[in-house]
Scaffold this active site. Sequence first.
Site, short mmCIF file in Angstrom:
data_model
loop_
_atom_site.label_atom_id
_atom_site.label_comp_id
_atom_site.label_asym_id
_atom_site.label_seq_id
_atom_site.Cartn_x
_atom_site.Cartn_y
_atom_site.Cartn_z
N GLY A 117 0.83 -1.19 0.00
CA GLY A 117 0.00 0.00 0.00
C GLY A 117 0.87 1.25 0.00
O GLY A 117 2.05 1.19 0.34
N CYS A 118 0.26 2.35 -0.37
CA CYS A 118 1.06 3.58 -0.46
C CYS A 118 1.53 4.03 0.91
O CYS A 118 2.70 4.35 1.10
CB CYS A 118 0.26 4.69 -1.16
SG CYS A 118 -1.35 5.03 -0.42
#
Lengths: 331, 331, 331, 331
Positions: free
Chosen positions: A145-146
């Site tokens: 995920g970012c």
Amino acid sequence: MPDVVVCGASGYAGALAAHLLWRHPAFELRAVTARSDVGRRLDDLYPRHRVPLVLEELDLERHGKVDAAVVAYPHGASAPVVSALLDLGTKVVDLSADFRLTDLEVYERWYGEHGAPDRMDEAVYGLTELRRQEVSGATLVANPGCYPTATLLALAPLARAGAIADVVVDAKSGVSGAGRGADDTTHFVSADENVTPYGVGGHRHSPEIDQELAALGADVPAAFTPHLLPLDQGELVSCYVTPRREMDDAELRGLYLEAYADEPFVELADRPPGVREVRDTNICRIFARADERTGKLMVFATIDNLWKGAASQAVQNLNLMFGRPEGEGIS
Amino acid sequence: MPDVVVCGASGYAGALAAHLLWRHPAFELRAVTARSDVGRRLDDLYPRHRVPLVLEELDLERHGKVDAAVVAYPHGASAPVVSALLDLGTKVVDLSADFRLTDLEVYERWYGEHGAPDRMDEAVYGLTELRRQEVSGATLVANPGCYPTATLLALAPLARAGAIADVVVDAKSGVSGAGRGADDTTHFVSADENVTPYGVGGHRHSPEIDQELAALGADVPAAFTPHLLPLDQGELVSCYVTPRREMDDAELRGLYLEAYADEPFVELADRPPGVREVRDTNICRIFARADERTGKLMVFATIDNLWKGAASQAVQNLNLMFGRPEGEGIS
Amino acid sequence: MPDVVVCGASGYAGALAAHLLWRHPAFELRAVTARSDVGRRLDDLYPRHRVPLVLEELDLERHGKVDAAVVAYPHGASAPVVSALLDLGTKVVDLSADFRLTDLEVYERWYGEHGAPDRMDEAVYGLTELRRQEVSGATLVANPGCYPTATLLALAPLARAGAIADVVVDAKSGVSGAGRGADDTTHFVSADENVTPYGVGGHRHSPEIDQELAALGADVPAAFTPHLLPLDQGELVSCYVTPRREMDDAELRGLYLEAYADEPFVELADRPPGVREVRDTNICRIFARADERTGKLMVFATIDNLWKGAASQAVQNLNLMFGRPEGEGIS
Amino acid sequence: MPDVVVCGASGYAGALAAHLLWRHPAFELRAVTARSDVGRRLDDLYPRHRVPLVLEELDLERHGKVDAAVVAYPHGASAPVVSALLDLGTKVVDLSADFRLTDLEVYERWYGEHGAPDRMDEAVYGLTELRRQEVSGATLVANPGCYPTATLLALAPLARAGAIADVVVDAKSGVSGAGRGADDTTHFVSADENVTPYGVGGHRHSPEIDQELAALGADVPAAFTPHLLPLDQGELVSCYVTPRREMDDAELRGLYLEAYADEPFVELADRPPGVREVRDTNICRIFARADERTGKLMVFATIDNLWKGAASQAVQNLNLMFGRPEGEGIS
């Protein structure tokens, strides 16, 4: 030349992956698929990406016979597609959350039923700088995920040094991080001239951050809270670490130099970085400082959430999986 | 009807104070003074404020013979003017930092020499909701900084309850908080599509926050770090408190209800607030939540940095100093 | 490999030119010079450009012995430097206005005294798509202004067809077009949530537009008015043409296809373009439509003011001057 | 005290009308109705408006027995409701397009079937400054569109003087003008850092502008083209008039002074106005200039599209219809 398909190219991350792979010197982008906007040209939907392919419905007969796939479906929808592609011998980088968590129970608590639990073991968590070796040999990479990407790069040197007693992660992201879905949250009038905390006490990136922090040696739950900012691309995590022992600025900087001096996509800044500095790049830019007054260690890391936080890190991983130079097509 | 002058009306906070007082039913705005732009009409400089007065150079002979003054000079420049006005019998609300700190040594460490140290004792720290009584009787009110205003309103209930063992304050502000000075930081191209931490480990609002937290019962240095956001007006503080003892959501909310249920300018939200919700108001909007996973107490507070963080709180204080209803002219 | 110097690399356009040339496969960037910020590294001033060179004061002894120079000085300051470089045998692309106008009198009316009037004849007006041949053989190229670039590309097909009886050009630009100078206009708080016409009836790009429109066959003064928008990079010109004779949509589109079908950096859109679609590219994107109701021809053209409107067009021209593929280093 | 209901208060304009009427000293806001979000409190949906009423479904039995209604439904949906309210003796200000056009055929060409064609004659076109007298006596006021409001105020003095031979209207609006509907156009990521023309050659405000220009004496179709800007509230129209006869600056300004010197909500600026200058006000700010070079007359007018372009003009009209001071509750 290996050929590749991007599944889920109508979303922001998938479209950018298609853009990067269309121009990539060592991959041939064969097709882009989508669940919405089928039949529309990608350069009509995203003129700035200039990918002259038509979005197709996924057809494993045709799209499965490729060497590689980047899957950018929502969590839940991704797992069965990934599984089918793997069965056909396709190497996959999955941008969803479906293969990031190693514990099925944890996955189900945060995301619901899993679509291919038997394949969870095959996945390598693809935070490239921390798992380069394993990514190189992987057939399935779970792209991080970012927020975890920025947070883990920010905290890895301290986690590995066993220095984290407690940590607060205050994260800030541009609206593209919320995806292409048009709703009250992503409406211009809602986000403009605004800043809002969200997912307070329960964002889905929390278990991912905790899992990987633990793997790095810091078995503490991070107090992670994201905020929505009025900008397009860009993410900043501000990490406030209570250290297990006193650490001064020199020692702190030494730790980060040692960890990242040779990393092509990590920059150590000598002042707090702004997200503009990494826009449209695969770079994570970090600034660390020991605060004498409070004894805290402060680490700030910026990435472009769509690039290093999603699409360009996917290509970085793909490069490794196919023996290409890590930065090819994303520098 | 008491008459009032605004000194330093060419800056953002002073201009807004002039706007509010020009429309105020119980004060008569006699003059606006400035150190720059003298001779220019205020409604030429700030058309949206629509105050048809000409900016004058400060002349104590003429401007000192008023009942009240709002002084919006930079720190250092403010103290001597405030002192002279007090000598003339004028009641003053000072928006600079000159009279906020009670310890001269601390002031000098952060701001340099003090222009009127003998007057420091006279000042009341004007965070209205926390010092209403003293403000009412004051002749000199030191209007709080914008970050301290939001932070202290966010933390006061916990500080008074003796519940704060440690606290991280991650603050976010719009660019108007950086003032009207045009430089690389405030240039549109620098701030747009960006977010940057600044003053890391050493922002001047730190000693002010610490002093007042201690006064409220929490003698811990807050790890305070502000960030510059791409918006105009608005400020959010995200406070992460490690409590002295466990506290659940019900108890936490109870504390805040007790503290603020009757406050006209404090709103308790039932979800994390965005800064848009308080834009152009004197309101502080707060959301508090106990986080089971980490044991932390999270408190988010938003204000408009130019209103409650500066000009409208100045008017709120002025109202009290002259026996007017607290919300007159700012509701 | 020809070597090149960028003079005036501390401004937005010069810095971007340095960025493009630093990565250019066929030029070697030897030095960056500036009038301010000398001694500072360019990647400190513009981290996102990642050019690890130190800004130097211009020294013709050292910097003049290069094959090429991009000069990004303000008008007036540029001419003498350009002249000196030409004397040393350096080929020059000049981003200032100094060599764009062919008529000295007109220049002096809009800009004041000219620093090297005898060299005006040598200059080729470098709107690449319209002057490709001459640019290829030039030693001095006057790079067009950003507004003229978009306006002339928008109107050239109609001008050449003798179809323009009258034209209104309503132009919109992001704040980077106003340059790096920090003042009331470029302050975030001034430009944010705002849109303002400026230079009404007298913008310096007017004579440049008129001169080149005349050269293309349309000897009418364009009613040109720029507006400042709250965005960073990007420019849109909305052109409203009263035609000399009726023209329907089919004929209009035919004209544009004929003119631009083979141009690598001009795109004909099938709906009105947004400036995002050309951000960070050398592309001009155009949409033309005949309006039956009013009989007007409407042409909308977007460019990135710092790229096609300045730095990347400079490189495009440099490529031609040195026999390189036109799009090298800017595609 | 007359009581009032706002129908369609879940949209931007309706919600603002509710906000203004909730605070209005001479009206009592009885209820807010909506077609979506029924059951939700308006101050939950729009915290900043602070109207503590619950959105109800429209029930003519209960809601029709009021003195006045502001109807903010979409065109088509509005007409039958307006008609029913009129039948019950309620005075109505309608914010939709349903009663703005006087010619049924024209209406049907642009909007489809009309829901209450027999009532079209009753409506007064409520551009207050131009129809003050008729509005005062009206039972049904068709509140003008935002673009027509700004355009007609900009052009009325010239139209009345018979001076308009031809006119181009280049309009720019913030995203709130596109309404609360969340779609690709209003998504933050689409509008941010962008500017796009839309409705080229066929915006629904065109027939409204043409009808009213003709009524004022200028029977020419305006070449009207709106553009979407990356800001929330605010609208600028840039009008380029080819005059029937030469007109210099002095004469032009004289015309505007004569028309507007006594208008409380029209300001004549002495330089081009920005939309920030009228944000959150009922004011239209105008700058007119004769351009010697081209012979054109240029008129720039700014309004807040949600205020003067919708909700506050509705209240301005309501004030007149009930004999109240025109500016009550909106100054």
